[in-house]
Design an enzyme around this catalytic site. Structure first.
Site, PDB file in Angstrom:
ATOM      1  CB  CYS A   3      33.796   3.116   8.207  1.00  0.00           C
ATOM      2  SG  CYS A   3      31.911   3.317   8.995  1.00  0.00           S
ATOM      3  CG  HIS A  57      36.331   2.784  12.167  1.00  0.00           C
ATOM      4  ND1 HIS A  57      36.329   3.958  11.624  1.00  0.00           N
ATOM      5  CD2 HIS A  57      35.007   2.331  12.258  1.00  0.00           C
ATOM      6  CE1 HIS A  57      35.300   4.150  11.130  1.00  0.00           C
ATOM      7  NE2 HIS A  57      34.301   3.429  11.408  1.00  0.00           N
ATOM      8  CD  GLU A  77      39.907   4.846  12.076  1.00  0.00           C
ATOM      9  OE1 GLU A  77      40.158   3.724  11.341  1.00  0.00           O
ATOM     10  OE2 GLU A  77      38.641   5.162  11.940  1.00  0.00           O
TER      11      GLU A  77
END
Lengths: 238, 79
Positions: free
Chosen positions: A86, A203, A205
């Site tokens: 990002c 994302h 994560e």
């Protein structure tokens, strides 16, 4: 492995990345403040999401002047694995470590939702655990993810298999409707020509453990760790 | 010397903000407004008396930081 998570003023996904590597994947994590000038001892580096320097001027435009960026360039040049998520992707673009630039989303909205991406290149250090063409569900959260580059560079990216992820439908079709931000050629993630630098808007994560209801993103991190384990016995970035 | 710098998206690159403003103008009844482009305006002082030198510096600032020349173009004047 010892993974470095770079912390810029305004990073806000740094601890999510730390959590995944440390708690989910049982690795060592070093939080690296942006004023650091050395990355010695790190096996891989993550530039996390967030709003570095408040997105002033352009996303990632100021962060690229942080002292740590010279070290990251050196680290990448010596073959070290560098991944930007990002805002981290936006910084890598501004720093010239990846080609192209980000425009405002076509809709002008900040888009925060699960999207599907197709693995276009499963032979990178970041996608080795994926099958070619595999569809991953990973969330996005950004206002500037509308990837742009000129037609010559785009042709180069396509020819060199540098497009790693493209936005697609849940069944893997790359369509206009599946494109959440207007990104050129539905690009969600690209790698450098050498292959050791990855930038992606979704994302991983945020989707790396069962508790979060989605583990697709974990494949990116396990791929990275696997390729670090298999690398030739040579210290990078020293 | 003061530099007045305009940075805008290059022609041909979609400007979603410009489009949104265009639609708003249209709904306000300004039917003859078209091709709205949104940009940035920056002012800065250059402590330089030689105009050519100041110009070279401002150009360098634009190339290196103030504009991303992949997507943006810039113009400036020195007063």
């Amino acid at each position: 492995m010892n993974i470095g998570v770079i912390v810029f003023p305004g990073s806000n996904c740094d601890h999510d990345c730390e959590h995944v590597f440390k708690d989910v994947l049982a690795q060592n994590v070093t939080m690296v403040w942006h004023k650091e000038k050395s990355l010695v001892g790190l096996d891989g580096v993550i530039l996390p999401g967030g709003f570095s320097y408040g997105d002033y001027l352009r996303t990632g435009a100021i962060a690229r002047f942080s002292p740590v960026m010279s070290a990251i360039k050196e680290f990448a040049k010596s073959g070290g694995l560098v991944m930007g998520v990002c805002n981290g992707f936006q910084i890598l673009l501004e720093a010239g470590l990846l080609p192209g630039a980000m425009l405002r989303n076509r809709s002008l909205h900040f888009v925060c939702k699960d999207v599907h991406v197709r693995v276009e290149n499963a032979a990178t250090p970041f996608t080795g655990a994926c099958k070619p063409g595999q569809v991953l569900k990973i969330p996005i959260a950004h206002a500037e993810g509308n990837y742009y580059t000129d037609p010559v560079m785009l042709a180069g990216l396509q020819a060199n298999a540098q497009i790693v992820f493209r936005y697609c439908t849940p069944d893997g079709r790359v369509t206009l409707e599946a494109n959440p931000n207007g990104s050129l050629d539905n690009i969600a993630g690209i790698r450098s020509a050498e292959g050791n630098v990855l930038g992606m808007m979704p994302h991983p994560e945020r989707s790396a453990e069962e508790l979060m209801g989605n583990e697709d993103g974990r494949l990116i991190f396990t791929s990275m760790l696997e390729s670090l384990r298999n690398r030739p016995l040579k210290m990078v970035g020293a | 010397m003061k530099a007045k710098i305009h940075v805008t998206l290059k022609q041909g690159i979609l400007d979603p903000q410009g489009k949104a403003i265009e639609h708003a103008l249209d709904s306000l009844g300004f039917k003859n407004a078209a091709n709205v482009r949104v940009g940035k305006y920056m002012e800065l002082d250059v402590s330089e008396t030689d105009k050519a030198k100041a110009e070279a510096q401002v150009k360098s600032m634009c190339e290196k930081l103030l504009a991303n020349t992949i997507i943006e173009e810039y113009r400036y004047e020195l007063v």
